[in-house]
Design a protein around this motif. Structure first.
Motif, PDB file in Angstrom:
ATOM      1  N   GLY A  22       0.895  -1.131  -0.012  1.00 27.38           N
ATOM      2  CA  GLY A  22       0.086  -0.045   0.101  1.00 27.38           C
ATOM      3  C   GLY A  22       0.974   1.098   0.003  1.00 27.38           C
ATOM      4  O   GLY A  22       0.476   2.278   0.323  1.00 27.38           O
ATOM      5  N   ALA A  23       2.065   1.230  -0.464  1.00 24.81           N
ATOM      6  CA  ALA A  23       2.947   2.217  -0.644  1.00 24.81           C
ATOM      7  C   ALA A  23       2.857   3.041  -1.999  1.00 24.81           C
ATOM      8  O   ALA A  23       2.359   2.436  -3.119  1.00 24.81           O
ATOM      9  CB  ALA A  23       4.262   1.780  -0.541  1.00 24.81           C
ATOM     10  N   ASP A  24       3.044   4.143  -1.960  1.00 20.67           N
ATOM     11  CA  ASP A  24       3.054   4.991  -3.210  1.00 20.67           C
ATOM     12  C   ASP A  24       4.283   5.129  -3.803  1.00 20.67           C
ATOM     13  O   ASP A  24       5.372   5.585  -3.306  1.00 20.67           O
ATOM     14  CB  ASP A  24       2.634   6.331  -2.833  1.00 20.67           C
ATOM     15  CG  ASP A  24       2.305   7.554  -4.050  1.00 20.67           C
ATOM     16  OD1 ASP A  24       2.633   6.941  -5.001  1.00 20.67           O
ATOM     17  OD2 ASP A  24       2.004   8.584  -3.905  1.00 20.67           O
ATOM     18  N   THR A  25       4.504   4.519  -5.288  1.00 20.54           N
ATOM     19  CA  THR A  25       5.876   4.503  -5.858  1.00 20.54           C
ATOM     20  C   THR A  25       5.751   5.393  -6.928  1.00 20.54           C
ATOM     21  O   THR A  25       6.747   5.474  -7.820  1.00 20.54           O
ATOM     22  CB  THR A  25       5.920   2.945  -6.170  1.00 20.54           C
ATOM     23  OG1 THR A  25       4.906   2.534  -7.052  1.00 20.54           O
ATOM     24  CG2 THR A  25       6.187   1.830  -4.983  1.00 20.54           C
ATOM     25  N   HIS A  44       2.103   6.243   3.914  1.00 20.09           N
ATOM     26  CA  HIS A  44       1.148   6.734   4.543  1.00 20.09           C
ATOM     27  C   HIS A  44       1.771   8.335   4.673  1.00 20.09           C
ATOM     28  O   HIS A  44       1.828   9.048   5.868  1.00 20.09           O
ATOM     29  CB  HIS A  44       1.057   6.273   6.119  1.00 20.09           C
ATOM     30  CG  HIS A  44       0.166   4.863   6.022  1.00 20.09           C
ATOM     31  ND1 HIS A  44       0.223   4.098   7.056  1.00 20.09           N
ATOM     32  CD2 HIS A  44      -0.381   4.220   4.937  1.00 20.09           C
ATOM     33  CE1 HIS A  44      -0.442   2.905   6.798  1.00 20.09           C
ATOM     34  NE2 HIS A  44      -0.908   3.095   5.705  1.00 20.09           N
ATOM     35  N   GLY A  45       1.995   8.716   3.625  1.00 23.76           N
ATOM     36  CA  GLY A  45       2.590  10.044   3.275  1.00 23.76           C
ATOM     37  C   GLY A  45       3.900  10.466   4.009  1.00 23.76           C
ATOM     38  O   GLY A  45       4.419  11.576   3.999  1.00 23.76           O
ATOM     39  N   PRO A  83      10.614  -2.823  10.032  1.00 21.42           N
ATOM     40  CA  PRO A  83       9.829  -3.223   8.901  1.00 21.42           C
ATOM     41  C   PRO A  83       8.371  -3.287   9.082  1.00 21.42           C
ATOM     42  O   PRO A  83       7.868  -3.273  10.197  1.00 21.42           O
ATOM     43  CB  PRO A  83      10.498  -4.774   8.987  1.00 21.42           C
ATOM     44  CG  PRO A  83      10.560  -5.122  10.393  1.00 21.42           C
ATOM     45  CD  PRO A  83      11.080  -3.972  11.220  1.00 21.42           C
ATOM     46  N   TYR A  84       7.810  -3.057   8.044  1.00 20.37           N
ATOM     47  CA  TYR A  84       6.293  -2.929   7.985  1.00 20.37           C
ATOM     48  C   TYR A  84       6.048  -4.175   7.280  1.00 20.37           C
ATOM     49  O   TYR A  84       6.386  -4.659   6.443  1.00 20.37           O
ATOM     50  CB  TYR A  84       5.932  -1.794   7.103  1.00 20.37           C
ATOM     51  CG  TYR A  84       6.232  -0.393   7.623  1.00 20.37           C
ATOM     52  CD1 TYR A  84       5.650   0.073   8.905  1.00 20.37           C
ATOM     53  CD2 TYR A  84       7.145   0.654   7.088  1.00 20.37           C
ATOM     54  CE1 TYR A  84       5.957   1.379   9.425  1.00 20.37           C
ATOM     55  CE2 TYR A  84       7.325   1.618   7.497  1.00 20.37           C
ATOM     56  CZ  TYR A  84       6.708   2.352   8.750  1.00 20.37           C
ATOM     57  OH  TYR A  84       7.114   3.236   9.386  1.00 20.37           O
ATOM     58  N   SER A  85       4.689  -4.505   7.708  1.00 20.35           N
ATOM     59  CA  SER A  85       3.961  -5.563   7.226  1.00 20.35           C
ATOM     60  C   SER A  85       3.289  -5.429   5.769  1.00 20.35           C
ATOM     61  O   SER A  85       2.792  -4.282   5.867  1.00 20.35           O
ATOM     62  CB  SER A  85       3.326  -6.261   8.188  1.00 20.35           C
ATOM     63  OG  SER A  85       3.806  -7.001   9.321  1.00 20.35           O
ATOM     64  N   SER A  86       2.976  -6.328   5.079  1.00 16.34           N
ATOM     65  CA  SER A  86       2.500  -6.011   3.620  1.00 16.34           C
ATOM     66  C   SER A  86       1.174  -6.039   4.144  1.00 16.34           C
ATOM     67  O   SER A  86       0.608  -6.448   4.870  1.00 16.34           O
ATOM     68  CB  SER A  86       2.853  -7.310   2.727  1.00 16.34           C
ATOM     69  OG  SER A  86       2.146  -8.519   3.128  1.00 16.34           O
ATOM     70  N   SER A  87       0.396  -5.763   2.947  1.00 22.57           N
ATOM     71  CA  SER A  87      -1.322  -5.839   3.123  1.00 22.57           C
ATOM     72  C   SER A  87      -1.933  -7.247   3.414  1.00 22.57           C
ATOM     73  O   SER A  87      -2.776  -7.276   4.024  1.00 22.57           O
ATOM     74  CB  SER A  87      -1.757  -5.349   1.707  1.00 22.57           C
ATOM     75  OG  SER A  87      -1.417  -4.324   1.212  1.00 22.57           O
TER      76      SER A  87
END
Length: 329
Positions: A22-25, A44-45, A83-87
């Motif tokens: 859910g990241a903006d690339t 998330h900005g 680290p962040y988790s995926s969707s």
């Protein structure tokens, strides 16, 4: 990056990886591509780090093990890029490409700034905090128990074995390399001297923020003697600060760095002096790994003369069983 891997990589993979978290690339920025592809994206900005690792470099289990440890360190107060988790709730997003895979990971971007080795801030205060943070990491790792796949043992690294990676055969070089690895293998192990470590804490793998180190890039984490995490700061700092200098200059600087580093380290954890005395072995081991990785990752034949001279210097030290600096500890 090896040409065989680079051929498989495409911009589309960045966008697919971003979608998995859910990241903006849309406006991604490339930061590096030596062992993995590293990008800055938005999540998330906020600016965030996206890493894509090919399956020839790491397995998904190894990456999960790395990120589990990083998360453990974060939860226990070490300043690391969590680290962040995926969707879908996992740390790793798998992207198939032509019978192989790229594995994506997403990390918090560390606050602060990189400290250049030639700057005035590369000083005793930094060395002390560098050591304290390393000691904190080692203290905590003695209590860490992975839930699944473990990170590799140090001697599983193919870069220790020139016959596996060099495009030529040098029997004398191979013999000296084998002797070095065998000598290190013979060192005693205990919970206080050996465990899961970062393995690459040079000044390019942390930022300084409000006087504290912010660690990142745990891709090389492995089970190794703790003293290796002390050898790495000395090796790279002496090399980068005195690229055209002599061994005496490097040694005098390294003595100061080590003294302050150990003061900070001992605030968090105690280093066994009998193992610390073996520090030159780990400096020599870094020479071996660097010599091999340069030949694996780079077009050495078409490199400039300065780089070829560097390779000659490293090879000379390996063959003579010499260290980049002389430290009697």
């Amino acid at each position: 990056m090896e040409q065989s891997v680079d051929r498989l990589f495409s911009e589309d993979l960045v966008h697919k990886a971003g979608q998995g978290y859910g990241a903006d690339t849309k406006e991604y920025r490339k930061l590096g591509d030596f062992e993995s592809y590293i990008f800055e994206v938005s999540y998330h900005g906020k600016p965030t780090i996206l890493r894509l690792t090919h399956s020839s470099h790491r397995s998904p289990g190894q990456i999960e093990a790395e990120l589990e440890w990083v998360n453990y360190l974060h939860q226990n107060g070490v300043n690391v890029s969590k680290p962040y988790s995926s969707s879908e709730g996992s740390y790793v997003v798998t992207l198939p490409v032509e019978g192989s895979f790229f594995y994506a990971s997403l990390f918090e971007k560390a606050p602060g700034n990189r400290i250049e080795i030639q700057s005035e801030m590369f000083n005793d205060n930094l060395f002390y905090e560098w050591g304290r943070t390393t000691g904190q990491l080692h203290r905590l790792t003695t209590s860490f128990e992975p839930s699944g796949v473990k990170r590799p043992q140090w001697d599983e690294e193919e870069l220790l074995y020139p016959e596996k990676v060099l495009p030529f055969t040098d029997l004398q070089f191979n013999k000296v390399a084998d002797q070095l690895v065998h000598t290190v293998k013979s060192l005693p192990k205990s919970k206080e001297t050996y465990g899961l470590i970062h393995s690459d804490i040079h000044s390019g793998n942390f930022f300084l923020h409000e006087g504290k180190l912010q660690l990142f890039d745990f891709d090389d984490s492995q089970y190794f003697w703790f003293v290796h995490d002390i050898a790495i700061p000395i090796y790279y700092s002496a090399w980068y600060k005195f690229q055209n200098g002599n061994k005496q200059e490097r040694t005098e600087f390294s003595k100061v760095l080590l003294e302050q580093f150990l003061k900070g380290y001992e605030k968090e954890f105690h280093i066994d002096h009998s193992i610390l005395k073996k520090l030159p072995l780990f400096l020599n081991l870094r020479d071996l790994v660097l010599f091999n990785v340069f030949h694996k990752k780079m077009d050495v034949e078409n490199a400039n003369e300065r780089f070829k001279a560097l390779l000659g210097e490293i090879k000379g030290r390996i063959l003579s069983q010499d260290s980049i600096v002389d430290l009697n500890v």
